[in-house]
Design an enzyme around this catalytic site. Structure first.
Site: not given
Ligand code: SAH
Length: 404
Positions: A232, A344
């Site tokens: 990512f 997150c």
């Protein structure tokens, strides 16, 4: 008691004032007994307990579950252009005092509730500001906020309110120039002395993941001579630091071709050894499985996936996603290998995240130790009375080698 009969008010149900007395800025719809004075969307109201005692000044949001977001708990405070000037100046002072912003001109200037400005995000990218108005209240004061920001000596202010959460507040998605010049399609910034090209108009979030700055710096320390897999990777933040840290090779994966194009530019901008670097446009979930089937292994793996859950309610599905990639990554690590793993998702607490990674290690039949705990960078401060402001957590882990 609030005197003037002109003041628009929200009266809470008995006993529902507790969180406000603890200076938490949200009033949920279920806590509201009565709305007095017919406030419009975003307008300032006085929040009062069931006996009419003042609790705070807040912004009314008729369609949101969070019915009021409190601007101030001080009865003397007047919510006006001056109020926004003062709050923004304080936020700026805190950033300017932070030694962690050395050699850096890209940082979060206002972190919403955590800076006493619910729903307002302001990111600074060199001479440009990118702003998100995420709540009815922040949107209501847009003109005044832009006016204050325009005094900060920047070339332009660009709005990136093209985010879904606006709909919960009854606002539509929007983006464009708010003040000053139209920003160039690519802006160059400096982070810890490195150069980054950023697309603030169409990039993700406001263009860059500023919250990972300190963690990227940490990663650099671990990379000497390592074969690194950066999952990512977006525009190559961790990739740049890994190469600068002396990695033997870096393979970075993302599903967005636009992000990878900019990532490549970022490696070139910093004159890093391109022959050690590879990009892969792929789905990380599939790529990790393929690597496992091929028997590949790495010395260091970064997992920095997008948000899998915004709320605690979505945590379970998110947990499966985190476990899946962490399990695969632990398997792909050589003995003694290092895992930088992040979440997150606001709905996943650091404790839960640690449990998920522990579950992944058990299933991978590996002994894994935590070396460091990581958080969002200090320009994303967390107000103690608003723990929701802490959303990014990470672990640096080592896969224990077999005993010597
Ligand atoms: N580590 C980056 C930020 C990562 S943001 C930094 O420091 O800048 C998450 C990234 O995951 C985005 O770039 C998004 O394009 C990518 N992404 C989302 N789902 C993906 C998937 N299934 N496979 C690969 N990439 C994915």
């Amino acid at each position: 008691m609030i005197g003037s009969s002109l003041v628009k008010k929200i009266i809470l149900k008995p006993g529902r004032e507790k969180s406000l007395l603890q200076r938490h800025p949200w009033v949920f719809s279920g806590a509201v007994e009565k709305v007095i004075g017919n406030p419009e969307i975003g307008e300032t109201v006085a929040v009062c307990d069931s006996a009419g005692h003042f609790l705070g000044w807040g912004a009314y949001s008729p369609s949101s579950q969070i019915r009021v977001r409190v601007w101030s708990f001080d009865e003397e405070e007047k919510i006006s252009a001056e109020f926004f000037y003062n709050r923004i100046q304080t936020a700026l002072w805190i950033r300017e005092k932070s030694v962690l912003l050395r050699d850096t001109n890209a940082y979060r200037l206002v972190h919403a509730e955590s800076d006493g400005l619910p729903g307002l995000i302001v990111d600074r990218y060199s001479d440009w500001l990118v702003v998100q108005f995420l709540s009815a209240g922040a949107n209501y004061w847009k003109k005044e906020i832009v006016s204050v920001l325009s005094e900060l000596g920047v070339g332009g202010i660009y709005e990136r309110s093209d985010v879904e959460v606006r709909r919960l507040e009854g606002l539509s998605e929007t983006r464009g120039v708010l003040w000053g010049k139209e920003p160039p399609s690519i802006i160059r910034v400096k982070e810890n002395g490195f150069q980054f090209a950023i697309d603030i108009q169409t990039g993700q979030k406001t263009g860059f993941y500023l919250d990972q700055r300190v963690n990227r710096e940490r990663l650099q320390e671990y990379c000497q001579g390592k074969d690194v897999l950066n999952c990512f990777c977006y525009t190559g933040g961790f990739t740049v630091y890994a190469l600068a840290g002396g990695a033997n090779s870096v393979l970075s994966i993302d599903s967005s071709d636009g992000a990878l194009a900019l990532a490549d530019e970022n490696v070139k901008l910093n004159q890093l050894p391109e022959e050690r670097n590879r990009w892969l446009e792929a789905d990380v979930f599939l790529a990790l499985r393929k690597f496992r089937d091929e028997g590949r292994s790495f010395d260091l793996i970064v997992l920095d996936p997008p948000k899998f859950a915004s709320t605690a309610a979505q945590a379970q599905r998110a947990a499966r996603g985190y476990k899946d990639i962490n399990l695969l990554a632990i398997k792909l690590l050589k003995p003694g290998g290092i895992l930088f793993t992040f979440s997150c998702s606001g709905g996943i607490t650091p404790e839960l995240f640690q449990k998920i990674v522990a579950g992944a290690a058990i299933d991978a039949r590996a002994d894994v130790q935590i070396l460091e705990r990581l958080y969002q960078s200090p320009d994303h401060p967390v107000l103690l009375t608003f723990p929701e402001g802490e959303y990014l957590k990470g672990l640096v882990c080592i896969k224990r080698p077999t005993d010597h």
